[in-house]
Design a protein around this motif. Structure first.
Motif, PDB file in Angstrom:
ATOM      1  N   ARG A   1       0.854  -1.187   0.000  1.00  0.00           N
ATOM      2  CA  ARG A   1       0.000   0.000   0.000  1.00  0.00           C
ATOM      3  C   ARG A   1       0.887   1.234   0.000  1.00  0.00           C
ATOM      4  N   GLY A   2       0.495   2.241  -0.752  1.00  0.00           N
ATOM      5  CA  GLY A   2       1.200   3.514  -0.745  1.00  0.00           C
ATOM      6  C   GLY A   2       2.260   3.618  -1.829  1.00  0.00           C
ATOM      7  N   LYS A   3       3.052   4.678  -1.716  1.00  0.00           N
ATOM      8  CA  LYS A   3       4.116   4.940  -2.685  1.00  0.00           C
ATOM      9  C   LYS A   3       5.211   5.746  -2.013  1.00  0.00           C
ATOM     10  N   GLY A   4       6.320   5.913  -2.705  1.00  0.00           N
ATOM     11  CA  GLY A   4       7.430   6.683  -2.172  1.00  0.00           C
ATOM     12  C   GLY A   4       8.684   6.431  -2.974  1.00  0.00           C
ATOM     13  N   GLU A   5       9.810   6.437  -2.272  1.00  0.00           N
ATOM     14  CA  GLU A   5      11.103   6.162  -2.883  1.00  0.00           C
ATOM     15  C   GLU A   5      11.824   5.136  -2.027  1.00  0.00           C
ATOM     16  N   PHE A   6      12.734   4.402  -2.667  1.00  0.00           N
ATOM     17  CA  PHE A   6      13.527   3.415  -1.967  1.00  0.00           C
ATOM     18  C   PHE A   6      14.988   3.684  -2.260  1.00  0.00           C
ATOM     19  N   PHE A   7      15.790   3.884  -1.197  1.00  0.00           N
ATOM     20  CA  PHE A   7      17.231   4.031  -1.361  1.00  0.00           C
ATOM     21  C   PHE A   7      17.808   2.629  -1.426  1.00  0.00           C
ATOM     22  N   ASN A   8      18.434   2.275  -2.562  1.00  0.00           N
ATOM     23  CA  ASN A   8      18.876   0.902  -2.808  1.00  0.00           C
ATOM     24  C   ASN A   8      20.361   0.665  -2.530  1.00  0.00           C
ATOM     25  N   GLY A   9      20.978   1.578  -1.810  1.00  0.00           N
ATOM     26  CA  GLY A   9      22.401   1.442  -1.523  1.00  0.00           C
ATOM     27  C   GLY A   9      23.242   2.382  -2.350  1.00  0.00           C
TER      28      GLY A   9
ATOM     29  N   LYS B   1      11.809   5.234  -7.518  1.00  0.00           N
ATOM     30  CA  LYS B   1      10.391   5.383  -7.192  1.00  0.00           C
ATOM     31  C   LYS B   1       9.774   4.007  -6.989  1.00  0.00           C
ATOM     32  N   ILE B   2       8.895   3.924  -5.993  1.00  0.00           N
ATOM     33  CA  ILE B   2       8.177   2.678  -5.707  1.00  0.00           C
ATOM     34  C   ILE B   2       6.702   2.992  -5.546  1.00  0.00           C
ATOM     35  N   GLN B   3       5.889   1.978  -5.752  1.00  0.00           N
ATOM     36  CA  GLN B   3       4.442   2.118  -5.592  1.00  0.00           C
ATOM     37  C   GLN B   3       3.860   0.760  -5.239  1.00  0.00           C
ATOM     38  N   GLU B   4       2.564   0.735  -4.980  1.00  0.00           N
ATOM     39  CA  GLU B   4       1.894  -0.521  -4.668  1.00  0.00           C
ATOM     40  C   GLU B   4       2.227  -1.558  -5.740  1.00  0.00           C
ATOM     41  N   GLY B   5       2.662  -2.729  -5.298  1.00  0.00           N
ATOM     42  CA  GLY B   5       3.032  -3.810  -6.205  1.00  0.00           C
ATOM     43  C   GLY B   5       4.517  -3.879  -6.509  1.00  0.00           C
ATOM     44  N   SER B   6       5.281  -2.867  -6.112  1.00  0.00           N
ATOM     45  CA  SER B   6       6.729  -2.889  -6.367  1.00  0.00           C
ATOM     46  C   SER B   6       7.382  -4.047  -5.629  1.00  0.00           C
ATOM     47  N   PHE B   7       8.316  -4.713  -6.310  1.00  0.00           N
ATOM     48  CA  PHE B   7       9.108  -5.817  -5.760  1.00  0.00           C
ATOM     49  C   PHE B   7      10.529  -5.314  -5.589  1.00  0.00           C
ATOM     50  N   ILE B   8      11.114  -5.558  -4.409  1.00  0.00           N
ATOM     51  CA  ILE B   8      12.467  -5.087  -4.114  1.00  0.00           C
ATOM     52  C   ILE B   8      13.247  -6.226  -3.470  1.00  0.00           C
ATOM     53  N   PHE B   9      14.410  -6.555  -4.033  1.00  0.00           N
ATOM     54  CA  PHE B   9      15.316  -7.526  -3.422  1.00  0.00           C
ATOM     55  C   PHE B   9      16.503  -6.768  -2.855  1.00  0.00           C
ATOM     56  N   VAL B  10      16.877  -7.080  -1.607  1.00  0.00           N
ATOM     57  CA  VAL B  10      18.024  -6.456  -0.960  1.00  0.00           C
ATOM     58  C   VAL B  10      18.958  -7.550  -0.455  1.00  0.00           C
ATOM     59  N   PRO B  11      20.177  -7.635  -0.997  1.00  0.00           N
ATOM     60  CA  PRO B  11      21.132  -8.620  -0.485  1.00  0.00           C
ATOM     61  C   PRO B  11      21.531  -8.296   0.960  1.00  0.00           C
ATOM     62  N   ALA B  12      21.891  -9.299   1.699  1.00  0.00           N
ATOM     63  CA  ALA B  12      22.351  -9.115   3.081  1.00  0.00           C
ATOM     64  C   ALA B  12      23.464  -8.071   3.129  1.00  0.00           C
TER      65      ALA B  12
ATOM     66  N   HIS C   1      19.923   0.321   2.959  1.00  0.00           N
ATOM     67  CA  HIS C   1      18.681   0.586   2.242  1.00  0.00           C
ATOM     68  C   HIS C   1      17.674   1.210   3.194  1.00  0.00           C
ATOM     69  N   ARG C   2      16.672   1.883   2.608  1.00  0.00           N
ATOM     70  CA  ARG C   2      15.607   2.469   3.416  1.00  0.00           C
ATOM     71  C   ARG C   2      14.532   3.032   2.490  1.00  0.00           C
ATOM     72  N   PHE C   3      13.348   3.214   3.047  1.00  0.00           N
ATOM     73  CA  PHE C   3      12.264   3.879   2.345  1.00  0.00           C
ATOM     74  C   PHE C   3      12.333   5.361   2.679  1.00  0.00           C
ATOM     75  N   GLU C   4      12.076   6.208   1.680  1.00  0.00           N
ATOM     76  CA  GLU C   4      12.107   7.655   1.870  1.00  0.00           C
ATOM     77  C   GLU C   4      10.910   8.283   1.172  1.00  0.00           C
ATOM     78  N   ASN C   5      10.511   9.454   1.656  1.00  0.00           N
ATOM     79  CA  ASN C   5       9.433  10.236   1.033  1.00  0.00           C
ATOM     80  C   ASN C   5       8.205   9.374   0.741  1.00  0.00           C
ATOM     81  N   PHE C   6       7.853   8.513   1.696  1.00  0.00           N
ATOM     82  CA  PHE C   6       6.740   7.593   1.485  1.00  0.00           C
ATOM     83  C   PHE C   6       5.430   8.187   1.995  1.00  0.00           C
ATOM     84  N   SER C   7       4.336   7.711   1.409  1.00  0.00           N
ATOM     85  CA  SER C   7       3.005   8.189   1.782  1.00  0.00           C
ATOM     86  C   SER C   7       2.670   7.773   3.218  1.00  0.00           C
ATOM     87  N   GLU C   8       1.738   8.497   3.801  1.00  0.00           N
ATOM     88  CA  GLU C   8       1.355   8.254   5.197  1.00  0.00           C
ATOM     89  C   GLU C   8       0.803   6.847   5.414  1.00  0.00           C
ATOM     90  N   ASN C   9       0.169   6.277   4.403  1.00  0.00           N
ATOM     91  CA  ASN C   9      -0.447   4.953   4.532  1.00  0.00           C
ATOM     92  C   ASN C   9       0.475   3.821   4.064  1.00  0.00           C
TER      93      ASN C   9
END
Length: 113
Positions: A63-71, A76-87, A91-99
């Protein structure tokens, strides 16, 4: 041949939202685990304080949208986005919607596969 019978597990998103808040020391709400797999629901508020993790992980934005810092940069990310992060990757989510809410799945050994 003796096959082990299992029952499939189903968790509604709405039910997972009601399982919170996260336990002390955890940023997300544990929802399911099996073997090395751990499924959690992550609903950060205002900012995302997470640090690199010891295991590989997958995020699925529920749910929602925003940005993802990938290293290296924000994407940009939104509902349905798939993100893989190696160990071990920052990484972190930024500027994301309240929901904003994302399923997070940790799996495999520490150090990643």
């Amino acid at each position: 041949m003796n096959l082990k019978k299992t029952i499939a597990t189903h968790v509604l998103f709405a039910d997972a939202l009601e399982m919170g808040p996260p336990p002390k020391g955890n940023l997300a709400v544990p929802v399911f685990s099996h073997g090395s797999l751990e499924a959690e629901l992550y609903t950060p508020h205002e900012f995302d304080p997470q640090k690199p993790h010891a295991r590989d992980e997958i995020y699925l934005v529920a749910r929602g949208k925003g940005e993802f810092f990938n290293g290296e940069r924000n994407v940009k990310i939104q509902e349905g986005s798939f993100i893989f992060v190696p160990a071990g990757v920052e990484h972190r989510f930024e500027n994301f919607s309240e929901n904003f809410a994302a399923w997070v799945f940790f799996y495999g050994p520490e150090g990643g596969e």
